[in-house]
Design a protein around this motif. Structure first.
Motif, PDB file in Angstrom:
ATOM      1  N   VAL A 117       0.855  -1.181   0.000  1.00 23.63           N
ATOM      2  CA  VAL A 117       0.000   0.000   0.000  1.00 23.63           C
ATOM      3  C   VAL A 117       0.893   1.233   0.000  1.00 23.63           C
ATOM      4  N   VAL A 118       0.677   2.121  -0.943  1.00 26.21           N
ATOM      5  CA  VAL A 118       1.455   3.356  -1.052  1.00 26.21           C
ATOM      6  C   VAL A 118       0.657   4.492  -0.431  1.00 26.21           C
ATOM      7  N   ILE A 119       1.303   5.241   0.471  1.00 27.04           N
ATOM      8  CA  ILE A 119       0.663   6.393   1.101  1.00 27.04           C
ATOM      9  C   ILE A 119       1.554   7.610   0.900  1.00 27.04           C
ATOM     10  N   PRO A 120       1.012   8.822   1.000  1.00 23.18           N
ATOM     11  CA  PRO A 120       1.858  10.017   0.840  1.00 23.18           C
ATOM     12  C   PRO A 120       2.951  10.073   1.904  1.00 23.18           C
ATOM     13  N   LEU A 147       9.274   3.642  -6.194  1.00 25.88           N
ATOM     14  CA  LEU A 147       8.902   2.229  -6.084  1.00 25.88           C
ATOM     15  C   LEU A 147       9.745   1.342  -6.995  1.00 25.88           C
ATOM     16  N   GLY A 148      10.400   1.961  -7.980  1.00 24.64           N
ATOM     17  CA  GLY A 148      11.197   1.163  -8.900  1.00 24.64           C
ATOM     18  C   GLY A 148      10.324   0.167  -9.659  1.00 24.64           C
ATOM     19  N   PRO A 149      10.803  -1.062  -9.838  1.00 26.21           N
ATOM     20  CA  PRO A 149      10.028  -2.050 -10.596  1.00 26.21           C
ATOM     21  C   PRO A 149       8.903  -2.693  -9.784  1.00 26.21           C
ATOM     22  N   GLU A 150       8.887  -2.430  -8.478  1.00 23.42           N
ATOM     23  CA  GLU A 150       7.878  -3.078  -7.628  1.00 23.42           C
ATOM     24  C   GLU A 150       6.493  -2.515  -7.909  1.00 23.42           C
ATOM     25  N   GLY A 151       5.509  -3.386  -7.937  1.00 23.08           N
ATOM     26  CA  GLY A 151       4.131  -2.966  -8.115  1.00 23.08           C
ATOM     27  C   GLY A 151       3.492  -2.633  -6.786  1.00 23.08           C
ATOM     28  N   ALA A 152       2.269  -2.171  -6.830  1.00 29.79           N
ATOM     29  CA  ALA A 152       1.501  -1.874  -5.627  1.00 29.79           C
ATOM     30  C   ALA A 152       0.070  -2.329  -5.852  1.00 29.79           C
ATOM     31  N   SER A 153      -0.609  -2.640  -4.767  1.00 27.88           N
ATOM     32  CA  SER A 153      -2.007  -3.049  -4.873  1.00 27.88           C
ATOM     33  C   SER A 153      -2.960  -1.882  -4.681  1.00 27.88           C
ATOM     34  N   LEU A 154      -2.567  -0.921  -3.827  1.00 31.30           N
ATOM     35  CA  LEU A 154      -3.430   0.203  -3.503  1.00 31.30           C
ATOM     36  C   LEU A 154      -2.563   1.441  -3.307  1.00 31.30           C
ATOM     37  N   ILE A 155      -2.986   2.543  -3.922  1.00 33.82           N
ATOM     38  CA  ILE A 155      -2.294   3.826  -3.784  1.00 33.82           C
ATOM     39  C   ILE A 155      -3.266   4.828  -3.189  1.00 33.82           C
ATOM     40  N   PHE A 156      -2.929   5.381  -2.044  1.00 32.69           N
ATOM     41  CA  PHE A 156      -3.725   6.457  -1.457  1.00 32.69           C
ATOM     42  C   PHE A 156      -3.201   7.795  -1.963  1.00 32.69           C
ATOM     43  N   ALA A 185      -3.102  -1.601 -10.177  1.00 33.78           N
ATOM     44  CA  ALA A 185      -3.319  -1.087  -8.819  1.00 33.78           C
ATOM     45  C   ALA A 185      -4.606  -0.284  -8.743  1.00 33.78           C
ATOM     46  N   ILE A 186      -5.152  -0.186  -7.549  1.00 37.01           N
ATOM     47  CA  ILE A 186      -6.320   0.641  -7.267  1.00 37.01           C
ATOM     48  C   ILE A 186      -5.836   1.975  -6.706  1.00 37.01           C
ATOM     49  N   VAL A 187      -6.464   3.062  -7.132  1.00 39.15           N
ATOM     50  CA  VAL A 187      -6.170   4.387  -6.582  1.00 39.15           C
ATOM     51  C   VAL A 187      -7.363   4.831  -5.745  1.00 39.15           C
ATOM     52  N   ALA A 188      -7.104   5.122  -4.461  1.00 43.77           N
ATOM     53  CA  ALA A 188      -8.127   5.664  -3.565  1.00 43.77           C
ATOM     54  C   ALA A 188      -7.759   7.105  -3.261  1.00 43.77           C
ATOM     55  N   SER A 189      -8.579   8.024  -3.705  1.00 45.20           N
ATOM     56  CA  SER A 189      -8.307   9.444  -3.556  1.00 45.20           C
ATOM     57  C   SER A 189      -9.159  10.023  -2.427  1.00 45.20           C
TER      58      SER A 189
END
Length: 366
Positions: A117-120, A147-156, A185-189
């Motif tokens: 999960v990516v957060i600010p 993040l480089g080559p790594e993926g993410a499942s959710l980005i806030f 990935a899903i983006v939650a804004s």
């Protein structure tokens, strides 16, 4: 095997650490001016109160999906206030306050230990808490190149930001959407402060200029706590990708996550009336002008803060020292470290106090 309490995986509740500063501010002869939290102090508009009581006698269970009237009102409000079109009312889901929704979103989406999960970098603490509750990994990153080559499942994403008031531009938001879609990935804004933009233009992730008319993988979270003063009502909603909202609805039905019917009625009234919202926005605008001038006059630099309910201020020292400086003047503010390691030299100063208390703070700063 012994039970492991969930709380052990979570950080300490940050506001508990402000006890001594709060006591010092309370001791000021003119009383405390509490600018540490963004809780509304102005009354709920009569039109909303009337809507709440109008259904107080209804005894049955409310629906998790919300009334049709509420969902239509949300769609129309997004169109009138922010120019957002193409939202299906069926893809609107009320929530018991947006903090609840954000905290449980990773878990409701089925994320776990294998997910990132990516957060600010400077963030509302609940984004991290939500990821930890799901057992997911967390990384703070404002630029996705980190993040480089790594993926993410959710980005806030949070624009306008809490705590900084920073507004993300069109190109930044487009890059986030493009990157997320290229990796599934899903983006939650989190757009709780979208209606409180003071300088420039803040855009929703659902704006066609951001997503080219495609809502796939996008969720926008909206709150009525700010410009409608409904923090005590716990009133918010999520909308966007119809498939994702339908998925959240099914899980929330099983879990009994339903907004009480009187609150749904109040939300419908709030979303259908712009006059009370405009009036509240102007209250905050006046308070911001007074407090901004006083903070700058006291020698602070205010960074970003072009939107939202806070001033993000610094004078280049450790944030806890700044908190003590304000407390000596009877003013309680929040240390920037609450929001991430990058906030160590800033404090967050809320605009959510009465006109009298804002004036008192400004006088003390001068």
């Amino acid at each position: 095997m012994p039970r492991i309490p969930v709380a052990t995986a979570l950080p300490d509740f940050p506001w508990d650490s402000l006890g001594s500063a709060k006591a010092k501010a309370f001791a000021h002869p003119g009383g405390i001016v509490n600018l540490s939290v963004g809780t509304p102090v102005d009354p709920v508009a009569p039109i909303i109160q009337d809507a709440l009581t109008a259904v107080a006698e209804v005894p049955g269970y409310p629906t998790t999906h919300g009334t049709e009237e509420l969902r239509n009102a949300a769609v129309e409000a997004l169109r009138r206030r922010y120019g957002i079109t193409g939202i299906d009312p069926a893809a609107v889901l009320p929530a018991i306050g947006t903090k609840e929704l954000i905290a449980w979103l990773p878990r409701l989406l089925g994320l776990g230990a294998d997910d990132l999960v990516v957060i600010p970098e400077l963030a509302y603490p609940t984004y991290e808490v939500g990821a930890l509750l799901a057992g997911a990994r967390v990384i703070r990153a404002d630029g996705l190149n980190r993040l480089g080559p790594e993926g993410a499942s959710l980005i806030f994403v949070n624009s306008p930001s809490n705590p900084t008031g920073k507004v993300l531009g069109l190109e930044h938001l487009r890059k986030v959407v493009d990157w997320a879609r290229s990796r599934g990935a899903i983006v939650a804004s989190d757009e709780c402060y979208l209606g409180l933009t003071w300088e420039g233009e803040a855009l929703s992730i659902l704006d066609e200029r951001v997503n080219d008319g495609d809502l796939t993988g996008l969720l926008a979270v909206h709150s009525l706590s700010k410009t409608s003063n409904l923090a005590s009502y716990r009133a918010g909603f999520v909308t966007g990708d119809p498939a994702l909202v339908a998925e959240l609805l099914e899980v929330r039905k099983h879990a009994g996550m339903m907004v009480p019917l009187p609150i749904q009625s109040a939300m419908t009234a709030a979303l259908s009336d712009d006059d009370h919202e405009n009036e509240q926005r102007e209250r905050y605008r006046r308070r911001r002008e007074i407090l901004l001038a006083a903070v700058r006059g006291a020698g602070f630099t205010v960074d970003n803060s072009e939107a939202g309910l806070y001033l993000w201020a610094t004078r280049g020292e450790a944030c806890r020292d700044t908190v003590e400086w304000f407390a000596e003047r009877g003013i309680l503010v929040a240390p920037g470290e609450f929001y991430g390691p990058g906030g160590g030299t800033h404090v967050r100063i809320a605009l959510t106090a009465s006109d009298e208390r804002i004036a008192a703070a400004a006088e003390r700063l001068v």
